[in-house]
Design a protein around this motif. Structure first.
Motif, PDB file in Angstrom:
ATOM      1  N   ILE A 126       0.833  -1.205   0.000  1.00 33.10           N
ATOM      2  CA  ILE A 126       0.000   0.000   0.000  1.00 33.10           C
ATOM      3  C   ILE A 126       0.869   1.258   0.000  1.00 33.10           C
ATOM      4  O   ILE A 126       0.571   2.226  -0.691  1.00 33.10           O
ATOM      5  N   ARG A 127       1.972   1.206   0.730  1.00 31.80           N
ATOM      6  CA  ARG A 127       2.894   2.354   0.719  1.00 31.80           C
ATOM      7  C   ARG A 127       3.297   2.678  -0.712  1.00 31.80           C
ATOM      8  O   ARG A 127       3.239   3.815  -1.146  1.00 31.80           O
ATOM      9  N   LYS A 128       3.718   1.637  -1.433  1.00 28.72           N
ATOM     10  CA  LYS A 128       4.170   1.847  -2.814  1.00 28.72           C
ATOM     11  C   LYS A 128       3.023   2.338  -3.679  1.00 28.72           C
ATOM     12  O   LYS A 128       3.195   3.236  -4.500  1.00 28.72           O
ATOM     13  N   HIS A 129       1.861   1.733  -3.490  1.00 29.85           N
ATOM     14  CA  HIS A 129       0.703   2.034  -4.328  1.00 29.85           C
ATOM     15  C   HIS A 129       0.312   3.508  -4.240  1.00 29.85           C
ATOM     16  O   HIS A 129      -0.082   4.110  -5.237  1.00 29.85           O
ATOM     17  N   ILE A 130       0.406   4.094  -3.060  1.00 34.19           N
ATOM     18  CA  ILE A 130       0.015   5.507  -2.906  1.00 34.19           C
ATOM     19  C   ILE A 130       1.242   6.418  -2.846  1.00 34.19           C
ATOM     20  O   ILE A 130       1.122   7.612  -2.587  1.00 34.19           O
ATOM     21  N   ASN A 131       2.406   5.826  -3.073  1.00 28.82           N
ATOM     22  CA  ASN A 131       3.675   6.561  -3.038  1.00 28.82           C
ATOM     23  C   ASN A 131       3.890   7.335  -1.727  1.00 28.82           C
ATOM     24  O   ASN A 131       4.309   8.508  -1.748  1.00 28.82           O
ATOM     25  N   ALA A 132       3.625   6.693  -0.611  1.00 35.29           N
ATOM     26  CA  ALA A 132       4.004   7.284   0.675  1.00 35.29           C
ATOM     27  C   ALA A 132       5.509   7.112   0.839  1.00 35.29           C
ATOM     28  O   ALA A 132       6.106   6.188   0.275  1.00 35.29           O
ATOM     29  N   GLU A 133       6.112   8.007   1.616  1.00 38.57           N
ATOM     30  CA  GLU A 133       7.563   7.925   1.779  1.00 38.57           C
ATOM     31  C   GLU A 133       7.947   6.717   2.649  1.00 38.57           C
ATOM     32  O   GLU A 133       8.916   6.019   2.368  1.00 38.57           O
ATOM     33  N   HIS A 134       7.196   6.496   3.737  1.00 37.39           N
ATOM     34  CA  HIS A 134       7.530   5.433   4.690  1.00 37.39           C
ATOM     35  C   HIS A 134       6.346   4.493   4.901  1.00 37.39           C
ATOM     36  O   HIS A 134       5.206   4.944   4.942  1.00 37.39           O
ATOM     37  N   ALA A 135       6.640   3.211   5.133  1.00 35.15           N
ATOM     38  CA  ALA A 135       5.566   2.246   5.422  1.00 35.15           C
ATOM     39  C   ALA A 135       4.857   2.606   6.737  1.00 35.15           C
ATOM     40  O   ALA A 135       3.658   2.360   6.876  1.00 35.15           O
ATOM     41  N   GLY A 178     -10.604   9.676   0.494  1.00 34.34           N
ATOM     42  CA  GLY A 178     -10.338   9.050  -0.803  1.00 34.34           C
ATOM     43  C   GLY A 178     -11.151   7.791  -1.045  1.00 34.34           C
ATOM     44  O   GLY A 178     -10.809   6.987  -1.924  1.00 34.34           O
ATOM     45  N   ALA A 179     -12.255   7.615  -0.288  1.00 29.18           N
ATOM     46  CA  ALA A 179     -13.046   6.373  -0.372  1.00 29.18           C
ATOM     47  C   ALA A 179     -13.442   6.032  -1.812  1.00 29.18           C
ATOM     48  O   ALA A 179     -13.397   4.865  -2.210  1.00 29.18           O
ATOM     49  N   GLN A 180     -13.823   7.063  -2.582  1.00 26.22           N
ATOM     50  CA  GLN A 180     -14.319   6.798  -3.949  1.00 26.22           C
ATOM     51  C   GLN A 180     -13.249   6.981  -5.008  1.00 26.22           C
ATOM     52  O   GLN A 180     -13.523   6.818  -6.190  1.00 26.22           O
ATOM     53  N   ALA A 181     -12.064   7.345  -4.584  1.00 32.49           N
ATOM     54  CA  ALA A 181     -10.987   7.567  -5.556  1.00 32.49           C
ATOM     55  C   ALA A 181     -10.095   6.341  -5.677  1.00 32.49           C
ATOM     56  O   ALA A 181      -9.569   6.044  -6.754  1.00 32.49           O
ATOM     57  N   ILE A 182      -9.953   5.620  -4.584  1.00 31.22           N
ATOM     58  CA  ILE A 182      -8.891   4.623  -4.472  1.00 31.22           C
ATOM     59  C   ILE A 182      -8.975   3.526  -5.541  1.00 31.22           C
ATOM     60  O   ILE A 182      -7.948   3.030  -6.001  1.00 31.22           O
ATOM     61  N   ALA A 183     -10.184   3.174  -5.982  1.00 33.10           N
ATOM     62  CA  ALA A 183     -10.298   2.101  -6.978  1.00 33.10           C
ATOM     63  C   ALA A 183     -10.198   2.614  -8.407  1.00 33.10           C
ATOM     64  O   ALA A 183     -10.147   1.815  -9.346  1.00 33.10           O
ATOM     65  N   HIS A 184     -10.178   3.932  -8.575  1.00 32.53           N
ATOM     66  CA  HIS A 184     -10.283   4.473  -9.945  1.00 32.53           C
ATOM     67  C   HIS A 184      -9.139   5.393 -10.361  1.00 32.53           C
ATOM     68  O   HIS A 184      -8.911   5.594 -11.542  1.00 32.53           O
ATOM     69  N   LEU A 185      -8.465   6.002  -9.411  1.00 30.10           N
ATOM     70  CA  LEU A 185      -7.424   6.986  -9.748  1.00 30.10           C
ATOM     71  C   LEU A 185      -6.083   6.525  -9.199  1.00 30.10           C
ATOM     72  O   LEU A 185      -6.014   5.918  -8.133  1.00 30.10           O
ATOM     73  N   ASP A 186      -5.021   6.849  -9.931  1.00 26.07           N
ATOM     74  CA  ASP A 186      -3.684   6.624  -9.387  1.00 26.07           C
ATOM     75  C   ASP A 186      -3.446   7.685  -8.312  1.00 26.07           C
ATOM     76  O   ASP A 186      -3.597   8.876  -8.571  1.00 26.07           O
ATOM     77  N   ILE A 187      -3.121   7.233  -7.116  1.00 24.22           N
ATOM     78  CA  ILE A 187      -2.982   8.160  -5.986  1.00 24.22           C
ATOM     79  C   ILE A 187      -1.501   8.288  -5.637  1.00 24.22           C
ATOM     80  O   ILE A 187      -0.829   7.289  -5.393  1.00 24.22           O
ATOM     81  N   ASP A 188      -1.033   9.524  -5.591  1.00 25.16           N
ATOM     82  CA  ASP A 188       0.335   9.812  -5.171  1.00 25.16           C
ATOM     83  C   ASP A 188       0.244  10.866  -4.073  1.00 25.16           C
ATOM     84  O   ASP A 188       0.088  12.060  -4.352  1.00 25.16           O
ATOM     85  N   VAL A 189       0.320  10.388  -2.839  1.00 19.13           N
ATOM     86  CA  VAL A 189       0.059  11.314  -1.721  1.00 19.13           C
ATOM     87  C   VAL A 189       1.111  12.426  -1.633  1.00 19.13           C
ATOM     88  O   VAL A 189       0.803  13.536  -1.197  1.00 19.13           O
ATOM     89  N   GLN A 190       2.329  12.108  -2.093  1.00 21.61           N
ATOM     90  CA  GLN A 190       3.360  13.157  -2.037  1.00 21.61           C
ATOM     91  C   GLN A 190       3.111  14.220  -3.099  1.00 21.61           C
ATOM     92  O   GLN A 190       3.294  15.412  -2.857  1.00 21.61           O
ATOM     93  N   ASP A 191       2.671  13.778  -4.270  1.00 16.84           N
ATOM     94  CA  ASP A 191       2.359  14.735  -5.333  1.00 16.84           C
ATOM     95  C   ASP A 191       1.137  15.577  -4.953  1.00 16.84           C
ATOM     96  O   ASP A 191       1.107  16.785  -5.190  1.00 16.84           O
TER      97      ASP A 191
END
Ligand code: PMP
Length: 416
Positions: free
Chosen positions: A88-97, A211-224
């Motif tokens: 999940i960390r990688k999927h949303i591009n968080a810096e740390h697990a 992000g309940a309705q975004a997570i299945a449809h959009l690429d999420i990059d929390v840092q961006d």
């Protein structure tokens, strides 16, 4: 399938919807003797076999509590859970697990955020800013925090097309927190959150995204995106119910007080004083939904195998087709006509109650949601008591849209 007069769009090549459908056991079920047409994915998506298997394999082969014992099964369970955290960390591009906190869902994530940020930030006279299209889960916890701390809730107005009115965002020197949805569950609107977060940051306002309705449809990059906190549920993204995530920026999470107390979240406990565990465990009191978390990790790996943008493109084809076909029905009005939408379509029909329509569609095996969709203030804004909502997932087909449109036409004839 029933076919209507208008032309059927060509679904993009290379996207094999039948191959995807074959992975969802539930799609073979009949409802009232009819093939299931599942258009309630915004409420909860169906689960591919891989997710179901991952969850049951945990129970069948490595069931044990995490982080506690030195024994082999506990180590295996812990490793599997932490592998999901890294996925999940990688999927949303968080810096740390350790910025990925497991919860029971978006509701729990937002309650954690509102309780803890309330304690940390809110004083009498401060303001929390939300938008007029929020789900109750992103309204009520903030109202409760405001009540506890003497703060005020402010609301971004919604335009007729179902978008934020960006000319009327009531930022003030008192605004401490901005809590907004990435995508509306009722309207399907994809909100320009990056822009608003940037505005908030200029004013040193803490930002929370539902992000309940975004997570299945959009690429999420929390840092961006630049948000401080980002909440979502596993079950809306092909994962198990009872799972969710609150992502938080490390520096902020370090400052936030815990929400729930108990086992796992402590460092040292005495009757005089307790010190807390390090991140993420400070926010994970008690035994987590280990099987669910393992299933959640598998759901994200599964989505990555297909690519969310390919899924979203397919869903967009369904949205465009459904929009065109439904609008051809006399007296039908779509609530939510934003330029940027996910595959969610809410509508009302003159002289037809949404509940009656939903019941008749169910008779044809078609699952849609009817009612206020946990967005009562938004219903009020549009002057309706509820809508009928169809929400698409990667496994839905153009034929299914045709079935729904034909069944809707038939129902309208019966009900009017
Ligand atoms: N926010 C939005 C936008 C939602 O659509 C939902 C679920 N309908 C929630 C929050 C709450 O999610 P959950 O019920 O999984 O906690």
């Amino acid at each position: 399938a029933f076919m209507s007069a208008s032309t059927t769009p060509v679904v993009k090549k290379g996207y094999d919807v039948e191959e995807i459908r074959a992975q969802f056991p539930i799609l073979k079920e009949l409802v009232h003797g009819k093939p299931l047409v599942y258009f309630d994915n915004a409420a909860t998506s169906q689960k591919p076999r891989r997710v179901i298997k991952a969850e049951s394999a945990y129970y069948a082969t490595i069931n044990a509590n995490v982080h506690r014992g030195v024994h082999t099964l506990s180590t295996k369970a812990t490793e599997a859970q932490e592998a999901a955290r890294e996925t999940i960390r990688k999927h949303i591009n968080a810096e740390h697990a350790h910025e990925v906190i497991f919860t029971s869902g978006t509701t729990a994530s937002l309650n954690l955020a509102a309780f803890s940020l309330g304690q940390l930030l809110l004083k009498k006279g401060d303001e929390v800013l939300i938008s007029g299209m929020e789900h109750h889960a992103n309204i009520v916890p903030w109202q409760m925090a405001c009540e506890r701390h003497g703060a005020k809730l402010k609301v971004i107005p919604i335009t007729d097309s179902g978008e934020w009115d960006l000319k009327q965002v009531p930022f003030s020197e008192k605004t401490r927190i901005l809590a907004i949805s990435h995508v509306s569950n009722t309207l399907g609107t994809i909100n320009p959150i990056k822009e608003l977060i940037a505005e908030a940051k200029k004013r040193s306002i803490i930002t929370v995204v539902d992000g309940a309705q975004a997570i299945a449809h959009l690429d999420i990059d929390v840092q961006d995106l630049g948000c401080d906190l980002y909440a979502f549920s596993g079950h809306k993204a092909y994962g198990p119910t009872g799972t969710g995530v609150l992502y938080g920026r490390e520096e902020l999470l370090e400052r936030m007080p815990p929400w729930q107390g108990g086992g796992e979240m402590i460092d040292v406990v005495t009757f005089e004083k307790t010190t807390y565990a390090k991140l993420p465990f400070k926010f994970e009191a008690g035994t987590p939904h280990i099987a669910g978390i393992i299933g959640l990790g598998e759901a994200f790996r599964w989505m990555e195998d297909y690519g969310k943008s390919a899924m979203a493109a397919h869903e967009h084809t369904l949205l465009e087709h459904a929009t065109k076909e439904l609008l051809a029905i006399d007296g039908l009005r779509i609530i939510g006509t934003a330029k940027e939408k996910v595959g969610v379509i809410s509508f009302v029909i003159d002289g037809v109650h949404h509940y009656d329509l939903g019941t008749l569609l169910d008779q044809q095996g078609i699952a849609v949601r009817t009612g206020h969709h946990c967005t009562q203030p938004l219903m009020e804004r549009f002057g309706v008591s509820g809508t009928t909502r169809a929400s698409f997932a990667c496994f839905n087909t153009v034929d299914e849209v045709e079935v729904m449109v034909a069944a809707t036409r038939k129902a309208v004839k019966m009900l009017r």
